[in-house]
Write a protein that holds these residues in place. Sequence first.
Motif, PDB file in Angstrom:
ATOM      1  N   GLY A 218      45.805  50.689  31.265  1.00  0.00           N
ATOM      2  CA  GLY A 218      44.352  51.024  31.108  1.00  0.00           C
ATOM      3  C   GLY A 218      43.685  49.784  32.084  1.00  0.00           C
ATOM      4  O   GLY A 218      44.631  49.234  32.867  1.00  0.00           O
ATOM      5  N   PRO A 219      41.941  49.524  31.763  1.00  0.00           N
ATOM      6  CA  PRO A 219      41.658  48.476  33.019  1.00  0.00           C
ATOM      7  C   PRO A 219      41.866  47.277  32.216  1.00  0.00           C
ATOM      8  O   PRO A 219      42.436  46.651  31.508  1.00  0.00           O
ATOM      9  CB  PRO A 219      40.420  48.555  32.466  1.00  0.00           C
ATOM     10  CG  PRO A 219      40.529  49.195  30.815  1.00  0.00           C
ATOM     11  CD  PRO A 219      41.842  50.462  31.105  1.00  0.00           C
ATOM     12  N   GLY A 220      41.738  46.317  33.458  1.00  0.00           N
ATOM     13  CA  GLY A 220      42.085  44.532  33.744  1.00  0.00           C
ATOM     14  C   GLY A 220      43.133  44.434  34.467  1.00  0.00           C
ATOM     15  O   GLY A 220      44.280  45.322  35.061  1.00  0.00           O
ATOM     16  N   ASP A 221      43.362  42.843  34.128  1.00  0.00           N
ATOM     17  CA  ASP A 221      44.785  42.030  35.088  1.00  0.00           C
ATOM     18  C   ASP A 221      45.364  42.926  34.293  1.00  0.00           C
ATOM     19  O   ASP A 221      46.376  41.172  33.900  1.00  0.00           O
ATOM     20  CB  ASP A 221      44.211  41.127  35.330  1.00  0.00           C
ATOM     21  CG  ASP A 221      44.739  40.316  36.996  1.00  0.00           C
ATOM     22  OD1 ASP A 221      46.128  41.339  37.044  1.00  0.00           O
ATOM     23  OD2 ASP A 221      44.948  39.430  37.032  1.00  0.00           O
ATOM     24  N   ARG A 222      46.498  43.102  33.813  1.00  0.00           N
ATOM     25  CA  ARG A 222      47.279  43.820  32.210  1.00  0.00           C
ATOM     26  C   ARG A 222      48.362  43.149  33.491  1.00  0.00           C
ATOM     27  O   ARG A 222      49.517  42.464  32.685  1.00  0.00           O
ATOM     28  CB  ARG A 222      47.786  44.821  31.684  1.00  0.00           C
ATOM     29  CG  ARG A 222      46.260  45.345  30.711  1.00  0.00           C
ATOM     30  CD  ARG A 222      46.074  46.728  30.885  1.00  0.00           C
ATOM     31  NE  ARG A 222      45.294  47.428  30.235  1.00  0.00           N
ATOM     32  CZ  ARG A 222      44.910  48.096  28.885  1.00  0.00           C
ATOM     33  NH1 ARG A 222      45.630  47.878  28.539  1.00  0.00           N
ATOM     34  NH2 ARG A 222      43.549  48.507  28.998  1.00  0.00           N
ATOM     35  N   PHE A 223      48.377  43.758  34.834  1.00  0.00           N
ATOM     36  CA  PHE A 223      50.058  43.899  34.804  1.00  0.00           C
ATOM     37  C   PHE A 223      50.299  42.426  35.480  1.00  0.00           C
ATOM     38  O   PHE A 223      51.382  41.668  35.409  1.00  0.00           O
ATOM     39  CB  PHE A 223      49.987  44.964  36.324  1.00  0.00           C
ATOM     40  CG  PHE A 223      51.154  45.115  37.513  1.00  0.00           C
ATOM     41  CD1 PHE A 223      51.923  45.943  36.804  1.00  0.00           C
ATOM     42  CD2 PHE A 223      51.182  44.694  38.404  1.00  0.00           C
ATOM     43  CE1 PHE A 223      53.762  45.645  37.064  1.00  0.00           C
ATOM     44  CE2 PHE A 223      52.264  44.954  39.213  1.00  0.00           C
ATOM     45  CZ  PHE A 223      53.688  45.615  38.631  1.00  0.00           C
ATOM     46  N   ARG A 224      48.957  41.447  36.147  1.00  0.00           N
ATOM     47  CA  ARG A 224      49.730  40.322  36.964  1.00  0.00           C
ATOM     48  C   ARG A 224      49.466  39.805  35.691  1.00  0.00           C
ATOM     49  O   ARG A 224      50.527  38.537  35.573  1.00  0.00           O
ATOM     50  CB  ARG A 224      48.476  40.129  37.615  1.00  0.00           C
ATOM     51  CG  ARG A 224      48.079  38.186  38.125  1.00  0.00           C
ATOM     52  CD  ARG A 224      47.214  38.049  39.083  1.00  0.00           C
ATOM     53  NE  ARG A 224      46.613  39.354  39.064  1.00  0.00           N
ATOM     54  CZ  ARG A 224      46.120  39.535  40.723  1.00  0.00           C
ATOM     55  NH1 ARG A 224      46.749  39.179  41.879  1.00  0.00           N
ATOM     56  NH2 ARG A 224      45.833  40.413  40.703  1.00  0.00           N
ATOM     57  N   THR A 225      48.805  39.895  34.261  1.00  0.00           N
ATOM     58  CA  THR A 225      50.053  39.175  33.263  1.00  0.00           C
ATOM     59  C   THR A 225      50.558  38.850  32.998  1.00  0.00           C
ATOM     60  O   THR A 225      51.323  38.138  32.414  1.00  0.00           O
ATOM     61  CB  THR A 225      48.743  39.562  32.278  1.00  0.00           C
ATOM     62  OG1 THR A 225      46.735  39.073  32.795  1.00  0.00           O
ATOM     63  CG2 THR A 225      48.294  38.316  30.723  1.00  0.00           C
ATOM     64  N   ALA A 226      51.322  40.671  33.073  1.00  0.00           N
ATOM     65  CA  ALA A 226      52.398  40.668  31.819  1.00  0.00           C
ATOM     66  C   ALA A 226      53.922  40.165  33.267  1.00  0.00           C
ATOM     67  O   ALA A 226      54.685  38.917  32.274  1.00  0.00           O
ATOM     68  CB  ALA A 226      53.272  42.083  31.897  1.00  0.00           C
ATOM     69  N   LEU A 227      53.553  40.275  34.402  1.00  0.00           N
ATOM     70  CA  LEU A 227      54.284  39.313  35.284  1.00  0.00           C
ATOM     71  C   LEU A 227      54.209  38.084  35.262  1.00  0.00           C
ATOM     72  O   LEU A 227      55.741  37.772  35.084  1.00  0.00           O
ATOM     73  CB  LEU A 227      53.978  40.153  36.405  1.00  0.00           C
ATOM     74  CG  LEU A 227      54.280  41.518  37.243  1.00  0.00           C
ATOM     75  CD1 LEU A 227      54.140  41.379  38.759  1.00  0.00           C
ATOM     76  CD2 LEU A 227      55.618  41.944  36.953  1.00  0.00           C
ATOM     77  N   ARG A 228      52.682  37.880  34.948  1.00  0.00           N
ATOM     78  CA  ARG A 228      52.969  36.134  34.813  1.00  0.00           C
ATOM     79  C   ARG A 228      53.785  35.460  33.902  1.00  0.00           C
ATOM     80  O   ARG A 228      55.010  34.621  33.697  1.00  0.00           O
ATOM     81  CB  ARG A 228      51.796  35.668  34.988  1.00  0.00           C
ATOM     82  CG  ARG A 228      51.557  34.335  34.382  1.00  0.00           C
ATOM     83  CD  ARG A 228      50.613  33.561  34.175  1.00  0.00           C
ATOM     84  NE  ARG A 228      49.325  34.571  33.408  1.00  0.00           N
ATOM     85  CZ  ARG A 228      49.299  34.450  32.057  1.00  0.00           C
ATOM     86  NH1 ARG A 228      49.768  33.080  31.509  1.00  0.00           N
ATOM     87  NH2 ARG A 228      48.169  35.152  31.586  1.00  0.00           N
ATOM     88  N   LEU A 229      54.371  36.056  32.702  1.00  0.00           N
ATOM     89  CA  LEU A 229      55.040  35.843  31.176  1.00  0.00           C
ATOM     90  C   LEU A 229      56.024  36.414  31.667  1.00  0.00           C
ATOM     91  O   LEU A 229      56.493  35.192  31.106  1.00  0.00           O
ATOM     92  CB  LEU A 229      54.547  36.777  30.201  1.00  0.00           C
ATOM     93  CG  LEU A 229      52.524  36.386  29.476  1.00  0.00           C
ATOM     94  CD1 LEU A 229      52.214  37.439  29.097  1.00  0.00           C
ATOM     95  CD2 LEU A 229      52.893  35.212  29.191  1.00  0.00           C
ATOM     96  N   ALA A 230      56.496  37.396  32.199  1.00  0.00           N
ATOM     97  CA  ALA A 230      57.658  37.427  32.560  1.00  0.00           C
ATOM     98  C   ALA A 230      58.341  36.584  32.865  1.00  0.00           C
ATOM     99  O   ALA A 230      59.543  35.992  33.111  1.00  0.00           O
ATOM    100  CB  ALA A 230      58.031  39.321  33.226  1.00  0.00           C
ATOM    101  N   ALA A 231      57.687  35.687  34.570  1.00  0.00           N
ATOM    102  CA  ALA A 231      57.651  35.281  35.217  1.00  0.00           C
ATOM    103  C   ALA A 231      58.161  33.336  34.642  1.00  0.00           C
ATOM    104  O   ALA A 231      58.989  33.057  34.540  1.00  0.00           O
ATOM    105  CB  ALA A 231      57.481  34.796  36.535  1.00  0.00           C
TER     106      ALA A 231
END
Length: 148
Positions: free
Chosen positions: A13-26
């Motif tokens: 969906g919309p928003g910066d979900r991908f970057r947020t998920a990657l940050r948590l994983a990193a």
Amino acid sequence: MPAHVDAIVMMAGPGDRFRTALRLAAQHRAPVLVLSSGDRGPNRSGQDPGRPCGPPMPGVTTICFNPNPDTTQGEAEYAARLARQYHWHSIALVTITAQDSRARLRMERCFSGHVYVMTAPTPVKYWPYELAYEWAATVKALTINRSC
């Protein structure tokens, strides 16, 4: 959200979900990153179509999927199947503020473990659409589609 969960699950969906998920994983908040490639909302999840699973990260297994049905319900069902398969006891859902309550409701109906919600930033221009959509979808989840 605790310092560590069994998996991070990004809803499409919309928003910066991908970057947020990657940050948590990193940050190694979980050993597994699950990314929905669903195509809903006015702006997809921000994933690069050429690399929908993102960059490889040492120590993190990435799983991408296309939900069936292509809904929050389909995402919750798929994540719950993974949780049973891999014996997860906790997950962090990555979504946006407008969807957080419904996403948690859907996930908790399908998964008996702990569900934590992390919200990603959403551009202001998407808020009117997202709020209207989420109100209607939440009413549907509470009255019509009440199962996992």
